[in-house]
Enzyme design. Structure first.
Site, short mmCIF file in Angstrom:
data_model
loop_
_atom_site.label_atom_id
_atom_site.label_comp_id
_atom_site.label_asym_id
_atom_site.label_seq_id
_atom_site.Cartn_x
_atom_site.Cartn_y
_atom_site.Cartn_z
N GLY A 108 58.02 66.79 34.97
CA GLY A 108 59.18 66.72 35.86
C GLY A 108 60.32 67.54 35.29
O GLY A 108 60.28 67.98 34.14
N ARG A 156 65.12 69.17 32.25
CA ARG A 156 66.38 69.83 31.85
C ARG A 156 66.87 70.74 32.98
O ARG A 156 67.44 71.80 32.75
CB ARG A 156 66.17 70.66 30.59
CG ARG A 156 65.03 71.62 30.73
CD ARG A 156 65.01 72.67 29.71
NE ARG A 156 63.68 73.28 29.74
CZ ARG A 156 63.30 74.25 28.97
NH1 ARG A 156 64.12 74.75 28.11
NH2 ARG A 156 62.08 74.74 29.06
N GLY A 182 67.71 67.76 27.43
CA GLY A 182 68.05 68.27 28.76
C GLY A 182 68.83 69.57 28.74
O GLY A 182 69.24 70.08 29.79
N ASP A 184 51.77 73.09 35.54
CA ASP A 184 53.15 72.79 35.93
C ASP A 184 54.01 74.06 35.95
O ASP A 184 55.15 74.02 36.40
CB ASP A 184 53.77 71.75 34.99
CG ASP A 184 53.65 72.14 33.53
OD1 ASP A 184 52.50 72.31 33.06
OD2 ASP A 184 54.68 72.29 32.87
N ASN A 185 53.46 75.16 35.49
CA ASN A 185 54.22 76.41 35.49
C ASN A 185 53.69 77.40 36.51
O ASN A 185 53.96 78.60 36.42
CB ASN A 185 54.21 77.04 34.10
CG ASN A 185 55.04 76.23 33.12
OD1 ASN A 185 56.00 75.57 33.51
ND2 ASN A 185 54.67 76.27 31.85
P1 AMP Z 1 58.21 73.94 29.75
O1 AMP Z 1 57.59 74.10 28.42
O2 AMP Z 1 59.51 74.66 29.88
O3 AMP Z 1 57.28 74.26 30.86
O4 AMP Z 1 58.58 72.40 29.88
C1 AMP Z 1 57.62 71.39 29.87
C2 AMP Z 1 58.26 70.07 30.19
O5 AMP Z 1 59.19 69.68 29.18
C3 AMP Z 1 59.03 70.03 31.50
O6 AMP Z 1 58.87 68.75 32.06
C4 AMP Z 1 60.44 70.24 31.05
O7 AMP Z 1 61.39 69.73 31.97
C5 AMP Z 1 60.47 69.46 29.75
N1 AMP Z 1 61.50 69.95 28.84
C6 AMP Z 1 61.51 71.13 28.20
N2 AMP Z 1 62.62 71.25 27.43
C7 AMP Z 1 63.33 70.12 27.59
C8 AMP Z 1 64.57 69.63 27.06
N3 AMP Z 1 65.29 70.35 26.21
N4 AMP Z 1 64.98 68.42 27.46
C9 AMP Z 1 64.25 67.68 28.32
N5 AMP Z 1 63.09 68.07 28.83
C10 AMP Z 1 62.62 69.29 28.49
MG MG Z 2 57.83 74.70 32.77
#
Ligand code: AMP
Ligand code: MG
Length: 497
Positions: free
Chosen positions: A89, A92, A125, A252-253
């Site tokens: 979800g 951030r 976040g 998710d990406n």
């Molecule tokens: P990502 O690696 O950017 O695809 O993120 C994977 C998951 O981790 C997603 O659900 C993001 O919203 C969550 N996420 C990544 N960085 C943060 C952060 N700094 N704080 C909260 N959630 C994060």
């Molecule tokens: Mg992502």
């Protein structure tokens, strides 16, 4: 004329409330403008003057949303590096609303780095400045190369620190624009929860928004799947054709709209090597360059699984129908890839000779460690010799094919019709299919370093400007075209978290 805020609509926030959580962005203490994408604002029908004004900065900083915004964090799950993660979800990011551009097309506006949400798990976040600048540079460069992508409308610094790996870094927020932020993982979440109502609402929303022709089909959800698979095949073919390595092709990406999203550990290849990977967390090379088409197929199989419960067919018939679409993927990818390659090589058709020529080129480039981007651009120059003159040497001063290419170049000249009058328009088009400038990883890192360590955003601004015209040779900017020196090679690109 008075500057006006955008007018929001909120179609996603009107869907069943299992799909998201209402949450406001967290405020930023001392926001400062980094850059407004005036061109994109104008395309969207947003007043660029308002965006750059105090009110626009306060919006992106999360301090004051304009009337009509209804900010939500979207729920999703996903397969990360092959393993199921039921709890992801927007951790951030928040979707503050959708806007309709002058042509009536709908776009999400999302703030990334805007504070904690119910999906933040242990995260803060927030986003550090470096990853925000990387996303700005690379997403806009992709757009400049006509690759379907989420885009960057604006970036602000927050004036607040974030803590990463024992370092204190400046924080920033990015305003991201997408045709929608609905992912394969969004559907997977509700399939896993066996919430068919949410699944159907979501699939209908995606059809209405991105695949309206599927609504007319006998089996709309199958037609939706076929449409998504086609767009994914075309997208990954485009990535392959410019040497782009996404780095985190988790489900998710992957957006159902067919746009590229998540510019975390992505990078462009310098020397051509099919096993290249950049992400520091991708130890096994799952998301290496040469695996990207197969991973897209793998991700689509996850999507098929998620759609299964709502097809309204007997299990066996449903599986067969989905399988047959999945089985077409390889063909669609090959077709799309060869079509990209034909444009890059100035070839007229996709016959056996063209395909062999392409395969042999990649083999030679790999053996000779040729720079991916400069090799193709040099071909475009060789096909259009008038573009190189004594006053402008183009990239001929930066790159020349080694002698081992001579027989291949002969074959290519003959098949492409280099020198023939009839082939001229096709060969001229090569100049718009082979970029001079890509966001080279060592330059991206250098730009980030200047901004983070010296608060100098000059290099960032210049790089974004140069990359706006990737197909135009811009004298004086050769440093953006040249591959890294051995000591400049970036060994690993870290996730944007
Ligand atoms: P990502 O690696 O950017 O695809 O993120 C994977 C998951 O981790 C997603 O659900 C993001 O919203 C969550 N996420 C990544 N960085 C943060 C952060 N700094 N704080 C909260 N959630 C994060
Ligand atoms: Mg992502």
């Amino acid at each position: 004329m008075e500057a006006l805020p955008p007018t929001f609509d909120n179609s996603y926030a009107r869907l069943p409330d299992h799909l998201y959580s209402r949450v406001l962005p967290s405020p930023s203490e001392q926001p400062q403008l980094i850059r407004v994408n005036r061109g994109l604002a104008a395309e969207l029908g947003i007043d660029p003057g308002w965006l750059a004004s105090e009110a626009g900065i306060q919006m992106v900083a999360g301090n004051a949303l304009p009337p009509g915004a209804d900010s939500i964090a979207m729920a999703y799950a996903g397969h990360q590096f092959g393993s199921w993660n039921p709890q992801l979800g927007d951790g951030r990011a928040v979707l503050i609303g959708e806007i309709l551009n002058p042509a009536g097309e709908r776009f999400d506006i999302q703030l990334k780095g805007s504070g904690r949400t119910p999906y933040s798990r242990n995260g803060d976040g927030r986003a550090a400045l470096g990853p925000i600048l990387r996303e700005y540079i690379v997403s806009e460069a992709m757009s400049g190369m006509n690759i379907p992508t989420t885009r960057t409308l604006m970036a602000v610094s927050t004036g607040m620190p974030v803590y990463r790996d024992g370092r204190t870094l400046p924080g920033a927020v990015l305003a991201r624009v997408a045709r929608s932020h609905i992912r394969i993982g969004t559907l997977e979440l509700f399939a896993a929860r066996r919430n068919e109502e949410a699944l159907r609402a979501l699939a209908d929303h995606v059809i209405a928004r991105h695949y309206p022709e599927a609504a007319q089909a006998e089996q709309p959800y199958l037609a939706l799947f076929e449409g998504i698979a086609r767009r994914q095949a075309s997208l990954v073919a485009k990535w392959q054709s410019i040497g782009f390595i996404h780095g985190v092709m988790n489900t998710d990406n992957m957006l159902l709209s067919g746009e590229t999203i998540d510019y975390g550990p992505c990078a462009f290849m310098d020397d051509f090597d099919p096993v290249t990977k950049y992400s520091s967390i991708d130890h096994a090379g799952r998301y290496a360059y040469r695996n990207q088409p197969a991973i897209t197929h793998w991700n689509l199989a996850c999507l098929a699984q998620a759609l299964l419960p709502i097809l309204g067919l007997e299990q066996e018939a449903a599986v067969e129908a989905l399988k047959s679409i999945l089985n077409d993927f390889a063909h669609h990818f090959e077709q799309a890839h060869q079509s990209e390659l034909n444009q890059k090589l100035g070839l007229a058709d996709s016959g056996a000779e063209s395909r062999q020529l392409g395969a042999d080129l990649f083999q030679l480039m790999a053996e000779q460690h040729c720079d991916f981007t400069l090799s193709f651009r040099r071909l475009a120059e060789l096909a259009n010799p008038e573009t190189v003159s004594e006053s402008s040497l183009g990239i001929s001063s930066l790159f020349e094919f080694p002698d081992t290419f001579t027989p291949w170049l002969e074959r290519w000249r003959s098949l492409a019709g280099v020198g023939s009058e009839a082939a001229k328009p096709r060969l001229a088009a090569m100049l718009n299919a082979n970029p001079v400038y890509i966001p080279r990883n060592h330059r991206v890192e250098a730009v980030i370093k200047s901004a983070v360590d010296q608060a100098d955003f000059g290099p960032f601004q210049q790089m974004v400007d140069v990359l706006k015209k990737p197909y135009e040779y811009q004298p004086g900017f050769d440093r953006y075209a040249t591959p890294p020196l051995p000591e400049e090679i970036v060994q690993a690109t870290f996730c944007g978290t």
